[in-house]
Design an enzyme around this catalytic site. Structure first.
Site, PDB file in Angstrom:
ATOM      1  N   GLY A   3       8.281   6.942  -2.210  1.00 58.12           N
ATOM      2  CA  GLY A   3       8.878   6.724  -0.897  1.00 58.12           C
ATOM      3  C   GLY A   3       9.269   5.294  -0.583  1.00 58.12           C
ATOM      4  O   GLY A   3       9.659   4.510  -1.467  1.00 58.12           O
ATOM      5  N   ILE A   4       9.169   4.951   0.695  1.00 56.66           N
ATOM      6  CA  ILE A   4       9.579   3.633   1.184  1.00 56.66           C
ATOM      7  C   ILE A   4       8.761   2.542   0.492  1.00 56.66           C
ATOM      8  O   ILE A   4       9.303   1.507   0.079  1.00 56.66           O
ATOM      9  CB  ILE A   4       9.404   3.571   2.725  1.00 56.66           C
ATOM     10  CG1 ILE A   4      10.404   4.519   3.404  1.00 56.66           C
ATOM     11  CG2 ILE A   4       9.560   2.148   3.242  1.00 56.66           C
ATOM     12  CD1 ILE A   4      10.197   4.698   4.904  1.00 56.66           C
ATOM     13  N   GLY A   5       7.467   2.773   0.324  1.00 54.74           N
ATOM     14  CA  GLY A   5       6.598   1.768  -0.315  1.00 54.74           C
ATOM     15  C   GLY A   5       7.042   1.465  -1.735  1.00 54.74           C
ATOM     16  O   GLY A   5       7.022   0.304  -2.172  1.00 54.74           O
TER      17      GLY A   5
ATOM     18  N   TYR B  80       1.051  11.121  15.578  1.00 55.94           N
ATOM     19  CA  TYR B  80       1.759  10.163  14.702  1.00 55.94           C
ATOM     20  C   TYR B  80       2.313   9.011  15.553  1.00 55.94           C
ATOM     21  O   TYR B  80       2.120   7.828  15.220  1.00 55.94           O
ATOM     22  CB  TYR B  80       2.884  10.897  13.968  1.00 55.94           C
ATOM     23  CG  TYR B  80       3.760  10.005  13.116  1.00 55.94           C
ATOM     24  CD1 TYR B  80       3.287   9.452  11.939  1.00 55.94           C
ATOM     25  CD2 TYR B  80       5.087   9.725  13.484  1.00 55.94           C
ATOM     26  CE1 TYR B  80       4.103   8.637  11.148  1.00 55.94           C
ATOM     27  CE2 TYR B  80       5.904   8.925  12.707  1.00 55.94           C
ATOM     28  CZ  TYR B  80       5.414   8.379  11.534  1.00 55.94           C
ATOM     29  OH  TYR B  80       6.216   7.582  10.756  1.00 55.94           O
TER      30      TYR B  80
ATOM     31  N   SER C 136       7.431   2.627  12.911  1.00 55.01           N
ATOM     32  CA  SER C 136       8.459   3.679  12.978  1.00 55.01           C
ATOM     33  C   SER C 136       9.159   3.576  14.315  1.00 55.01           C
ATOM     34  O   SER C 136       8.581   3.053  15.288  1.00 55.01           O
ATOM     35  CB  SER C 136       7.788   5.053  12.879  1.00 55.01           C
ATOM     36  OG  SER C 136       8.701   6.073  13.221  1.00 55.01           O
TER      37      SER C 136
ATOM     38  N   THR D  14       0.852  -1.195   0.000  1.00 55.36           N
ATOM     39  CA  THR D  14       0.000   0.000   0.000  1.00 55.36           C
ATOM     40  C   THR D  14       0.886   1.245   0.000  1.00 55.36           C
ATOM     41  O   THR D  14       2.003   1.233   0.527  1.00 55.36           O
ATOM     42  CB  THR D  14      -0.962   0.024   1.211  1.00 55.36           C
ATOM     43  OG1 THR D  14      -0.203   0.166   2.413  1.00 55.36           O
ATOM     44  CG2 THR D  14      -1.819  -1.222   1.260  1.00 55.36           C
ATOM     45  N   GLY D  15       0.392   2.302  -0.625  1.00 53.08           N
ATOM     46  CA  GLY D  15       1.151   3.558  -0.694  1.00 53.08           C
ATOM     47  C   GLY D  15       2.498   3.357  -1.370  1.00 53.08           C
ATOM     48  O   GLY D  15       3.532   3.789  -0.849  1.00 53.08           O
TER      49      GLY D  15
HETATM   50  P1  NAD Z   1       5.814   9.209   1.457  1.00 51.54           P
HETATM   51  O1  NAD Z   1       4.942  10.368   1.802  1.00 51.54           O
HETATM   52  O2  NAD Z   1       7.117   9.485   0.794  1.00 51.54           O
HETATM   53  O3  NAD Z   1       4.984   8.161   0.591  1.00 51.54           O
HETATM   54  C1  NAD Z   1       3.729   7.721   1.050  1.00 51.54           C
HETATM   55  C2  NAD Z   1       2.987   6.994  -0.043  1.00 51.54           C
HETATM   56  O4  NAD Z   1       1.680   6.654   0.435  1.00 51.54           O
HETATM   57  C3  NAD Z   1       2.794   7.795  -1.306  1.00 51.54           C
HETATM   58  O5  NAD Z   1       2.871   6.917  -2.398  1.00 51.54           O
HETATM   59  C4  NAD Z   1       1.355   8.325  -1.142  1.00 51.54           C
HETATM   60  O6  NAD Z   1       0.750   8.635  -2.380  1.00 51.54           O
HETATM   61  C5  NAD Z   1       0.704   7.129  -0.502  1.00 51.54           C
HETATM   62  N1  NAD Z   1      -0.508   7.426   0.239  1.00 51.54           N
HETATM   63  C6  NAD Z   1      -0.689   8.400   1.169  1.00 51.54           C
HETATM   64  N2  NAD Z   1      -1.950   8.347   1.639  1.00 51.54           N
HETATM   65  C7  NAD Z   1      -2.562   7.313   0.987  1.00 51.54           C
HETATM   66  C8  NAD Z   1      -3.868   6.744   1.029  1.00 51.54           C
HETATM   67  N3  NAD Z   1      -4.794   7.258   1.849  1.00 51.54           N
HETATM   68  N4  NAD Z   1      -4.160   5.668   0.241  1.00 51.54           N
HETATM   69  C9  NAD Z   1      -3.206   5.137  -0.590  1.00 51.54           C
HETATM   70  N5  NAD Z   1      -1.957   5.641  -0.669  1.00 51.54           N
HETATM   71  C10 NAD Z   1      -1.648   6.717   0.103  1.00 51.54           C
HETATM   72  O7  NAD Z   1       5.995   8.426   2.824  1.00 51.54           O
HETATM   73  P2  NAD Z   1       7.233   7.567   3.393  1.00 51.54           P
HETATM   74  O8  NAD Z   1       8.143   8.493   4.102  1.00 51.54           O
HETATM   75  O9  NAD Z   1       7.751   6.675   2.342  1.00 51.54           O
HETATM   76  O10 NAD Z   1       6.479   6.705   4.521  1.00 51.54           O
HETATM   77  C11 NAD Z   1       6.001   5.394   4.289  1.00 51.54           C
HETATM   78  C12 NAD Z   1       5.751   4.717   5.622  1.00 51.54           C
HETATM   79  O11 NAD Z   1       6.983   4.668   6.372  1.00 51.54           O
HETATM   80  C13 NAD Z   1       4.745   5.451   6.515  1.00 51.54           C
HETATM   81  O12 NAD Z   1       3.934   4.509   7.186  1.00 51.54           O
HETATM   82  C14 NAD Z   1       5.632   6.190   7.503  1.00 51.54           C
HETATM   83  O13 NAD Z   1       4.980   6.446   8.722  1.00 51.54           O
HETATM   84  C15 NAD Z   1       6.773   5.197   7.662  1.00 51.54           C
HETATM   85  N6  NAD Z   1       8.004   5.818   8.165  1.00 51.54           N
HETATM   86  C16 NAD Z   1       8.648   6.774   7.426  1.00 51.54           C
HETATM   87  C17 NAD Z   1       9.809   7.339   7.935  1.00 51.54           C
HETATM   88  C18 NAD Z   1      10.583   8.387   7.171  1.00 51.54           C
HETATM   89  O14 NAD Z   1      11.461   9.040   7.753  1.00 51.54           O
HETATM   90  N7  NAD Z   1      10.340   8.560   5.884  1.00 51.54           N
HETATM   91  C19 NAD Z   1      10.303   6.949   9.194  1.00 51.54           C
HETATM   92  C20 NAD Z   1       9.614   5.974   9.908  1.00 51.54           C
HETATM   93  C21 NAD Z   1       8.469   5.414   9.377  1.00 51.54           C
END
Ligand code: NAD
Length: 264
Positions: A18-20, A154, A141, A13-14
């Site tokens: 990013g990470i996804g 968060y 996280s 999902t997502g």
């Molecule tokens: P990001 O904002 O770079 O990417 C998020 C993705 O989710 C995007 O593709 C966005 O379009 C999609 N998205 C957002 N809301 C959505 C929805 N309602 N339905 C479907 N898709 C949706 O985020 P990221 O930094 O890659 O974070 C990804 C996960 O990693 C999150 O759960 C975040 O809490 C966790 N995380 C991130 C970090 C960090 O520093 N980046 C650290 C710890 C945990």
């Protein structure tokens, strides 16, 4: 160790950014069929094309659906009734002082970060148990354990994910299904790049200076003293999704650069 997930279907999902997105690429490289998810069709299509470039035989498809709502999850499950690997990655974050966070934000964070994974696990896990193989991974996280005072809402959702993840793992006893959580620390995803670019502009710094300062000032306990790359997080997720990770279940696995000072 060679990770081969050919014949398995993985939903991330997502995963349009990013990470996804990095996880989707990592799983595609193992031969898995990967299903991309994001809210808009155009971004989903672009992500499918990017992930297909690194695929090694698996089919790369996508479903545009907002997993923060019951309707969005139902749409996703209708389009994709069965998966072997579910990566609950979608999540939002936004620093905001506690006294300024309205009820709506608490609810929105809970819906996006927690209920998405709850609803999709409820839909997909029964068939995993019946088939006696499956992987569910929650992207939590380090903030689940070290609650950031600048975004308590968060932190609350990330701790909740650990609770759901461990609870679901209890239901896998005696099967070859595993449920785990991965705890990234600060990671240079698209979302975080925007945040760092804003910081750099505000402070008249380059983006790399702003990133280095952020780690020094706000995450002094980091042992790696830098943001992780999205691929570093994806590597852990691909491993825990693999057949080789069969003895890791109910765990909260850290990929947080050593920020958390406790041993266990
Ligand atoms: P990001 O904002 O770079 O990417 C998020 C993705 O989710 C995007 O593709 C966005 O379009 C999609 N998205 C957002 N809301 C959505 C929805 N309602 N339905 C479907 N898709 C949706 O985020 P990221 O930094 O890659 O974070 C990804 C996960 O990693 C999150 O759960 C975040 O809490 C966790 N995380 C991130 C970090 C960090 O520093 N980046 C650290 C710890 C945990």
């Amino acid at each position: 160790m060679h990770i081969d997930l050919s014949g398995k279907t993985a939903l991330v999902t997502g995963s349009t950014a990013g990470i996804g997105h990095a996880i989707a690429k990592g799983l595609a490289a193992t031969g898995a069929d990967v299903v991309i998810n994001g809210r808009g069709q155009a971004k989903v299509d672009a992500a499918i094309a990017a992930v297909a470039k690194v695929a090694t035989g698996g089919k790369i498809t996508g479903v545009a659906a907002d997993v923060s709502t019951a309707e969005g999850c139902a749409k996703l499950v209708a389009a994709l009734p069965d998966v072997d690997i579910l990566i609950n990655n979608t999540g939002i974050f936004e620093p905001k002082p506690f006294f300024d966070i309205p009820d709506e934000d608490w609810q929105r964070f809970f819906d996006v970060n927690v209920m998405s994974g709850v609803r999709l696990s409820r839909a997909y896990m029964p068939a995993m148990l019946k088939r006696n193989w499956g992987r569910i991974v929650f992207i939590a996280s380090e903030s689940a354990l070290m609650i950031p005072k600048e975004m308590i809402h968060y932190g609350m959702t990330k701790t909740a994910q650990l609770s759901v993840s461990r609870g679901l793992a209890e239901m896998t006893r005696g099967t070859a299904v595993t449920v785990n959580a991965v705890l990234p620390g600060p990671t240079m995803s698209e979302g975080v790049q925007t945040f760092v670019a804003d910081l750099a502009r505000q402070n008249g710094q380059s983006e790399s200076e702003a990133a280095a300062n952020f780690v020094k000032q706000h995450r002094p306990g980091s042992l790696i003293q830098r943001f992780a790359t999205v691929e570093e997080i994806a590597n852990m997720v691909v491993y825990v999704s693999s057949k080789q990770a069969s003895a890791t279940n109910g765990a909260a696995l850290r990929a947080e650069g050593g920020l958390l000072q406790t041993i266990a």
